[in-house]
Design an enzyme around this catalytic site. Structure first.
Site, PDB file in Angstrom:
ATOM      1  CG  PHE A  50      12.370  -3.442  -5.367  1.00 45.00           C
ATOM      2  CD1 PHE A  50      11.735  -3.221  -6.662  1.00 45.00           C
ATOM      3  CD2 PHE A  50      11.683  -2.868  -4.190  1.00 45.00           C
ATOM      4  CE1 PHE A  50      10.824  -2.142  -6.865  1.00 45.00           C
ATOM      5  CE2 PHE A  50      10.843  -1.861  -4.407  1.00 45.00           C
ATOM      6  CZ  PHE A  50      10.434  -1.559  -5.843  1.00 45.00           C
ATOM      7  CB  CYS A  52       2.670   1.464  -0.275  1.00 41.81           C
ATOM      8  SG  CYS A  52       1.507   2.084  -1.377  1.00 41.81           S
ATOM      9  CB  THR A  67      -6.443   1.967   3.931  1.00 44.00           C
ATOM     10  OG1 THR A  67      -5.393   1.965   2.958  1.00 44.00           O
ATOM     11  CG2 THR A  67      -7.778   1.876   3.236  1.00 44.00           C
ATOM     12  CE  LYS A 118       8.473   6.024  -5.762  1.00 44.37           C
ATOM     13  NZ  LYS A 118       8.255   4.872  -6.737  1.00 44.37           N
ATOM     14  NE  ARG A 140       1.494   9.622   1.326  1.00 41.70           N
ATOM     15  CZ  ARG A 140       0.178   9.392   0.812  1.00 41.70           C
ATOM     16  NH1 ARG A 140      -0.506   8.807   1.443  1.00 41.70           N
ATOM     17  NH2 ARG A 140       0.428   9.410  -0.643  1.00 41.70           N
ATOM     18  CG  PHE A 190       0.081  -4.867  -8.007  1.00 41.59           C
ATOM     19  CD1 PHE A 190       0.614  -5.195  -6.618  1.00 41.59           C
ATOM     20  CD2 PHE A 190      -0.920  -5.417  -8.586  1.00 41.59           C
ATOM     21  CE1 PHE A 190      -0.166  -6.470  -6.059  1.00 41.59           C
ATOM     22  CE2 PHE A 190      -1.486  -6.587  -8.005  1.00 41.59           C
ATOM     23  CZ  PHE A 190      -1.175  -7.066  -6.919  1.00 41.59           C
ATOM     24  CG  LEU A 191      -0.462   2.758  -9.062  1.00 41.79           C
ATOM     25  CD1 LEU A 191      -0.024   4.129  -8.144  1.00 41.79           C
ATOM     26  CD2 LEU A 191      -1.568   3.558  -9.893  1.00 41.79           C
ATOM     27  CE  LYS A 227      -7.402  15.600  -3.435  1.00 38.05           C
ATOM     28  NZ  LYS A 227      -7.208  14.167  -3.047  1.00 38.05           N
TER      29      LYS A 227
HETATM   30  C1  UDX Z   1       5.405   0.511  -3.805  1.00 34.83           C
HETATM   31  C2  UDX Z   1       5.148  -0.715  -4.601  1.00 34.83           C
HETATM   32  O1  UDX Z   1       6.489  -0.863  -5.341  1.00 34.83           O
HETATM   33  C3  UDX Z   1       3.992  -0.741  -5.365  1.00 34.83           C
HETATM   34  O2  UDX Z   1       3.839  -1.777  -6.158  1.00 34.83           O
HETATM   35  C4  UDX Z   1       2.700  -0.328  -4.462  1.00 34.83           C
HETATM   36  O3  UDX Z   1       1.588  -0.294  -5.257  1.00 34.83           O
HETATM   37  C5  UDX Z   1       2.945   0.817  -3.774  1.00 34.83           C
HETATM   38  O4  UDX Z   1       4.059   0.503  -2.937  1.00 34.83           O
HETATM   39  P1  UDX Z   1       6.042   3.133  -3.988  1.00 34.83           P
HETATM   40  O5  UDX Z   1       5.902   3.152  -2.537  1.00 34.83           O
HETATM   41  O6  UDX Z   1       5.513   4.152  -4.776  1.00 34.83           O
HETATM   42  O7  UDX Z   1       5.443   1.777  -4.596  1.00 34.83           O
HETATM   43  O8  UDX Z   1       7.613   3.135  -4.161  1.00 34.83           O
HETATM   44  P2  UDX Z   1       8.622   2.068  -4.667  1.00 34.83           P
HETATM   45  O9  UDX Z   1       9.303   2.371  -5.688  1.00 34.83           O
HETATM   46  O10 UDX Z   1       8.276   0.569  -4.574  1.00 34.83           O
HETATM   47  O11 UDX Z   1       9.572   2.284  -3.306  1.00 34.83           O
HETATM   48  C6  UDX Z   1       9.517   1.951  -1.981  1.00 34.83           C
HETATM   49  C7  UDX Z   1      10.793   2.463  -1.137  1.00 34.83           C
HETATM   50  O12 UDX Z   1      11.521   1.435  -1.175  1.00 34.83           O
HETATM   51  C8  UDX Z   1      11.095   3.781  -1.350  1.00 34.83           C
HETATM   52  O13 UDX Z   1      11.615   4.459  -0.206  1.00 34.83           O
HETATM   53  C9  UDX Z   1      12.423   3.423  -2.121  1.00 34.83           C
HETATM   54  O14 UDX Z   1      13.558   4.386  -2.203  1.00 34.83           O
HETATM   55  C10 UDX Z   1      12.788   2.146  -1.589  1.00 34.83           C
HETATM   56  N1  UDX Z   1      13.735   1.298  -2.099  1.00 34.83           N
HETATM   57  C11 UDX Z   1      13.212   0.768  -3.333  1.00 34.83           C
HETATM   58  C12 UDX Z   1      14.865   0.947  -1.990  1.00 34.83           C
HETATM   59  O15 UDX Z   1      15.481   1.336  -1.336  1.00 34.83           O
HETATM   60  N2  UDX Z   1      15.634  -0.045  -2.670  1.00 34.83           N
HETATM   61  C13 UDX Z   1      15.210  -0.311  -3.998  1.00 34.83           C
HETATM   62  O16 UDX Z   1      15.777  -1.443  -4.534  1.00 34.83           O
HETATM   63  C14 UDX Z   1      13.806  -0.100  -4.229  1.00 34.83           C
END
Ligand code: UDX
Length: 438
Positions: A252, A263, A86, A324, A331, A152-153, A35
């Site tokens: 959300f 996450c 983790t 997404k 994952r 929080f990204l 990597k």
């Molecule tokens: C998330 C948090 O947003 C981020 O702050 C943290 O650091 C890591 O976890 P991520 O996992 O990249 O980020 O994706 P996110 O855009 O939050 O979506 C998480 C899941 O929720 C996805 O499966 C997405 O499809 C779903 N989702 C999100 C919904 O079903 N509806 C929504 O309105 C938003």
């Protein structure tokens, strides 16, 4: 500032590149020599919009480099960030901290001069203190502090989230450590980013509380969507109607097949586990986990019911397999529940995903992968949208209809306009939207 980033996965790589963009000298370390070699050639191990350019620009500017040599990176650093994985520990749902503690032990041996050791991975409350103990025990005379700086990204928007965050949370316990952390994030003062300085335990809990709240919000709107379907209401109007209340907020509240990703599933489980251990059960979060798992499983039944009770012998076109859009991450993706269940019910699956097919081919054996969405739709008896890739919104419904054997769509992300699709002759079902009155 000189920064060592231990772990060059999603969080480590994005954080390292963004810190370099802030102007710091960053060395990203990983045990995976292959990597590291690829990164040095500018090849990204993950798909994240804008990351390749950010990495190559900063490497060229001499602010970012990659190495397998942890000791050198740590020895030269003012701050060492632990951004190793983790994962969920097998069996009990607790976060597996063995990589974090192994990194702490290696860091302990390598520290030279005052260094702040920062946990950036999402770690259960108490981990920062344990990292400090490990280092102190190994090197009692070492001059160091521990800090917690949760990330929080979001995948797919990671660089924007890092460079323009809503806030930065930093747990520290000495003025000296606070000064180092404030210096690292000083570029964000320009855009007046709120900085929440607190103690280490609070920073650790904040990360879990944030993710658990967002997971709850999604699960809430998903259950409201179920109700909407039964009573002829439209969940999008409900989401807008409640989201305009500033106390609730509009983000959300998009219904779907259930949350996945690296996450939310892992962090909700870890929080529930930690909380039970601390004798402060998070029963709402426990319920969210259960409801979401059941939902992902139920989505296949939704497709089967839509097809009249059986999909045996049907060819199903699946659009989107990643958890997404804008990521190649599989994952805990809902597709991992939905696709095998449809196959077990006798369907043949032809799938297309703009970025996730390489990984998906490993995780979804028996699925045929097409080169385009239209190719996947060819001769399909039903089309199922699982991921909301932007390019799917722009598909020509007429062309899809021509390609398909039967014009039927189950849209688990509500990317299409129901009236338009029905007007074109599709049998169409989304999530939480009224069925046409008969
Ligand atoms: C998330 C948090 O947003 C981020 O702050 C943290 O650091 C890591 O976890 P991520 O996992 O990249 O980020 O994706 P996110 O855009 O939050 O979506 C998480 C899941 O929720 C996805 O499966 C997405 O499809 C779903 N989702 C999100 C919904 O079903 N509806 C929504 O309105 C938003």
């Amino acid at each position: 500032m000189r920064i060592a980033m231990i772990g060059s996965g999603y969080v480590g790589l994005v954080s390292g590149a963004c810190f370099a963009q802030f102007g710091h000298d960053v060395m990203c370390v990983d045990k995976d020599a292959d990597k590291i070699a690829r990164l040095r050639k500018g090849e990204m191990p993950i798909y994240e919009p804008g990351l390749d350019k950010l990495v190559t620009d900063n490497m060229r500017a001499g602010r970012l480099d990659f190495s397998t040599n942890l000791a050198d990176a740590v020895g030269n650093a003012d701050a060492v960030f632990i951004a190793v994985g983790t994962p969920t520990r097998r069996g009990d749902g607790h976060a597996d901290l063995s990589y974090v503690y192994a990194a702490a032990a290696e860091i302990a041996e390598a520290i030279r001069g005052y260094t702040v050791v920062v946990t950036k991975s999402t770690v259960p409350v108490g981990t920062g203190r344990e990292v400090a103990r490990i280092i102190r025990e190994a090197r009692p005379a070492t001059d160091f502090d521990v800090a917690s700086n949760p990330e929080f990204l979001r995948e797919g928007a990671a660089i924007e989230d890092f460079m323009k965050p809503d806030r930065v949370v930093i747990g520290v316990e000495s003025q000296r450590a606070r000064d180092v952390m404030a210096a690292i994030y000083r570029p964000l003062n320009l855009i007046q980013t709120p900085m929440v300085f607190t103690n280490i335990e609070t920073a650790e809990v904040t990360k879990y509380a944030g993710n658990a709240f967002l997971a709850t919000k999604i699960t809430f709107i998903n259950e409201i969507a179920d109700l909407c379907e039964k009573v002829g209401a439209d969940v999008h109007d409900v989401a807008r109607g409640i989201g305009l209340d500033g106390r609730i907020g509009r983000k959300f509240l998009h219904p779907g097949p259930g949350f996945g990703g690296s996450c939310f599933p892992k962090d909700t489980l870890a929080l529930a586990y930690t909380a039970r251990e601390a004798d402060a059960p998070q029963t709402i979060v426990e319920q969210v986990i259960e409801v979401n798992n059941a939902r992902k499983k139920r989505m296949a039944k939704k497709v089967i019911d839509f097809c009249g009770g059986s999909v045996a012998g049907l060819r199903i076109c699946v659009l989107g397999v990643t958890f997404k859009a804008n990521t190649d991450d599989m994952r805990d993706a809902p597709s991992l529940d939905i696709v095998p269940a449809l196959m077990a019910a006798g369907a043949e699956i032809v799938a297309f995903d703009p970025e996730g097919m390489k990984e998906a081919a490993r995780m979804l054996p028996g699925v045929t992968f097409a080169r385009t969405a239209y190719e996947a739709a060819s001769d399909a008896d039903v089309l199922v949208v699982i991921t909301e890739w932007h390019e799917f919104r722009g598909l020509d419904p007429r062309r899809l209809k021509e390609a398909m054997r039967q014009p039927r769509i189950v849209d688990l992300r509500n990317i299409f306009n129901p009236d338009e699709m029905r007007g074109l002759g599709f049998a169409y079902e989304g999530i939480g939207r009224p069925q046409p009155r008969t």
